[in-house]
Design an enzyme around this catalytic site. Structure first.
Site, PDB file in Angstrom:
ATOM      1  N   ALA A 133      -9.579 -29.572  37.871  1.00  0.00           N
ATOM      2  CA  ALA A 133      -8.632 -30.238  38.368  1.00  0.00           C
ATOM      3  C   ALA A 133      -8.409 -31.453  37.835  1.00  0.00           C
ATOM      4  CB  ALA A 133      -8.945 -30.299  39.891  1.00  0.00           C
ATOM      5  N   SER A 136      -3.965 -38.032  40.126  1.00  0.00           N
ATOM      6  CA  SER A 136      -3.438 -39.293  39.478  1.00  0.00           C
ATOM      7  C   SER A 136      -4.549 -40.348  39.469  1.00  0.00           C
ATOM      8  CB  SER A 136      -2.402 -39.814  40.476  1.00  0.00           C
ATOM      9  OG  SER A 136      -2.857 -40.085  42.040  1.00  0.00           O
ATOM     10  N   VAL A 137      -5.737 -40.492  40.020  1.00  0.00           N
ATOM     11  CA  VAL A 137      -6.682 -41.241  39.835  1.00  0.00           C
ATOM     12  C   VAL A 137      -7.889 -40.492  38.979  1.00  0.00           C
ATOM     13  CG1 VAL A 137      -8.598 -42.492  41.049  1.00  0.00           C
ATOM     14  CG2 VAL A 137      -6.289 -42.589  41.990  1.00  0.00           C
ATOM     15  N   VAL A 140     -11.575 -33.557  37.046  1.00  0.00           N
ATOM     16  CA  VAL A 140     -12.846 -33.007  37.520  1.00  0.00           C
ATOM     17  C   VAL A 140     -13.110 -31.917  36.148  1.00  0.00           C
ATOM     18  CG1 VAL A 140     -14.375 -31.709  39.246  1.00  0.00           C
ATOM     19  CG2 VAL A 140     -12.574 -33.693  40.019  1.00  0.00           C
ATOM     20  N   ASP A 289      -9.502 -37.630  54.542  1.00  0.00           N
ATOM     21  CA  ASP A 289      -8.595 -37.081  53.816  1.00  0.00           C
ATOM     22  C   ASP A 289      -8.643 -35.566  53.929  1.00  0.00           C
ATOM     23  OD1 ASP A 289      -6.296 -36.891  51.956  1.00  0.00           O
ATOM     24  OD2 ASP A 289      -7.765 -37.400  50.276  1.00  0.00           O
TER      25      ASP A 289
END
Length: 540
Positions: A133, A136-137, A140, A289
């Protein structure tokens, strides 16, 4: 660097023009005349532009998507501020997806080796170059440790800090300009919102923080049937690299697979609510989140389904006072005791102490009464909190970041629960938990624990009072009445002790009285404090 900043400015301007975001500004009714006149000086205003059928929310969402990941994440943060934003804009911003193309896998490998101080082949027996995956930050990768455990490796995007700093500078500039230009914008506190985002985005760059959050959450749910949190491999964690157990589960939105394995959907939905209230009231530490992309369902026991939570980059916590006031607010709301709700907001310091209770109560009643026209099972807890915050905002309620995160998390959990089981009655599921929590909070054991903590502080209070009185009498050290002054100081110290016990007992008695309606034990420990306090005051 300056050239990059200028290029970025032109890109922002082009996106603003393309999606007619300038119209959103110049349509403000209270815009100063000098600023409104600037519209005539903008060259694109005199060029023919295609009419748009897109709503203002859709235009803003598309503009943020065009401006890239930092603006996308900012839009996602904005979508949680339903106490501030119009509903149509908040709904559109909820659609923003934090998906960006992966960066070069070789850069990921180089960064991992730099952070760990070893070659990837020395640490992992297998490392998948293609990412699982990408956001933006970070992105993985799947891997296997030399000891055989399957893991995922999260790597922060290289060169991200300068990009973030530049985009944040523009966001602050836009926010300050909006505050100066519009009264409506000032009410939304845009500079404050960008400041919150700055903290959030920089926190997400530190993967050690995320690892610590995951470890805490895992410890809180150790052995629980409600939720499982993957193990963190601390020896392999660094500020830009996180290694944790790889989990296998069904995405919580994959209804077909969940149905095929005969998952108990009603129990799964109810457990989602229980997970939320357990985190908030038992642990005072919650995953903030919990959108569907971060939640999976274990395939092991479909008749007793267990959630699996990942990505603990954003968490929230509440003080004991916040927990108490939140529980009382919810209970008072569902009793339609609006005066109690208003008074609790004032007592907690969420709204200014000078707020007129009658006016605040009337405003809450006006907003909340229509909600009760629906059956209880159709009432949204998240919407209740949002409407309460919106009303309190009109009475200058201070922004409570932890409550904003709480509301966002509750909306996610609630939406997820009703997607899994449309007839989910959130209040019936939550009420036993709140009753148990209030009962435990005012049980004799808990009250004695509070008294013990307060008693430990009493000698310090007495010494402080005596020291203060002695300092006040310092100019009179040669006064023959000094011993009598000291005796008076001791008596005043004991009176202060009595007042402290009296006040503490009153608070505990009031809390226990409220809990009594929820089947709490009698509040006799509070009466002991009241009696002891009264005795000390009268005796002295």
């Amino acid at each position: 660097m300056k050239l990059l900043a200028v290029r970025r400015l032109f890109r922002i301007q082009r996106v603003v023009i393309r999606y007619r975001l300038d119209d959103l500004l110049f349509e403000q009714p209270l815009l100063p005349w000098w600023l409104a006149s600037l519209r005539l000086l903008m060259p694109w205003r005199w060029l023919p532009r295609k009419p748009t059928e897109l709503s203002r929310g859709a235009r803003l969402r598309l503009a943020l998507q065009d401006l890239g990941p930092i603006f996308i994440k900012f839009g996602q943060l904005l979508s949680t501020r339903r106490d501030l934003l119009p509903t149509d804009i908040a709904d559109e911003l909820m659609l923003l997806q934090d998906r960006v193309p992966p960066f070069d896998p070789q850069k990921a490998v180089a960064l991992i080796e730099e952070q760990l101080g070893a070659k990837v082949g020395e640490v992992f027996s297998r490392f998948d170059v293609e990412p699982l995956a990408s956001a933006s930050v970070a992105q993985v990768h799947a891997a296997r440790l030399k000891t055989g455990e399957e893991v995922v490796v999260k790597v922060v995007r290289p060169g991200l800090k300068p990009v973030i700093a530049q985009d944040l500078a523009w966001l602050f500039l836009i926010a300050k300009a909006a505050e100066r230009a519009s009264a409506d914008a000032r009410r939304l506190h845009p500079v404050e919102i960008v400041g919150d985002y700055e903290k959030t985005i920089y926190d997400e760059l530190d993967l050690l923080r995320e690892a610590a959050n995951a470890s805490q959450l895992r410890r809180n749910f150790e052995g629980s049937e409600l939720m499982y949190v993957p193990q963190v491999y601390w020896d392999l964690c660094r500020p830009k690299v996180l290694v944790m157990e790889r989990i296998y589960g069904v995405p919580v939105t994959d209804m077909v697979t969940l149905a095929d394995q005969r998952t108990d959907m009603k129990l799964l939905a109810e457990r989602g609510v229980e997970v939320f209230f357990t985190q908030v009231f038992r642990d005072s530490f919650f995953h903030a989140d919990m959108h569907p992309g971060n939640i999976f369902v274990s395939t092991v026991k479909p008749w007793s389904p267990q959630y699996i939570a990942i990505d603990c980059g954003i968490v929230g916590s509440l003080t004991a006072e916040d927990q108490d006031y939140l529980a009382r607010n919810l209970i008072a709301f569902f009793k339609r005791d609006y005066r109690r709700v208003a008074q609790l907001h004032i007592d907690s310091g969420w709204v200014p102490a000078h707020t007129k209770v009658n006016e605040f109560e009337a405003a809450i009643r006006t907003v909340c009464e229509p909600i009760f026209e629906k059956p209880l099972k159709d009432i949204s807890f998240g919407q209740v909190l949002m409407r309460l915050f919106q009303t309190a905002r009109r009475f200058n309620m201070e922004v409570q970041p932890q409550l904003v995160l709480l509301q966002k998390t509750l909306l996610n959990i609630e939406g997820l629960g009703r997607q899994l089981y449309p007839d989910l009655d959130l209040w019936s599921t939550a009420k036993p938990f709140l009753e148990r929590w209030m009962r435990d909070r005012y049980s004799p054991k808990a009250v004695f624990g509070n008294i013990h903590g307060q008693v430990e502080q009493l000698p310090h209070l007495a010494n402080m009072a005596r020291d203060l009185l002695e300092r006040l009498s310092q100019p009179h050290l040669n006064d023959p009445q000094l011993p009598e002054r000291r005796r008076q100081g001791d008596r005043w110290a004991l009176r202060l002790l009595g007042a402290g016990l009296l006040g503490g007992g009153a608070v505990l008695a009031a809390g226990a009285a409220e809990a009594a309606s929820l089947a709490a034990p009698a509040a006799w420990p509070a009466w002991l404090m009241l009696a002891a306090g009264l005795y000390l005051i009268v005796r002295q």
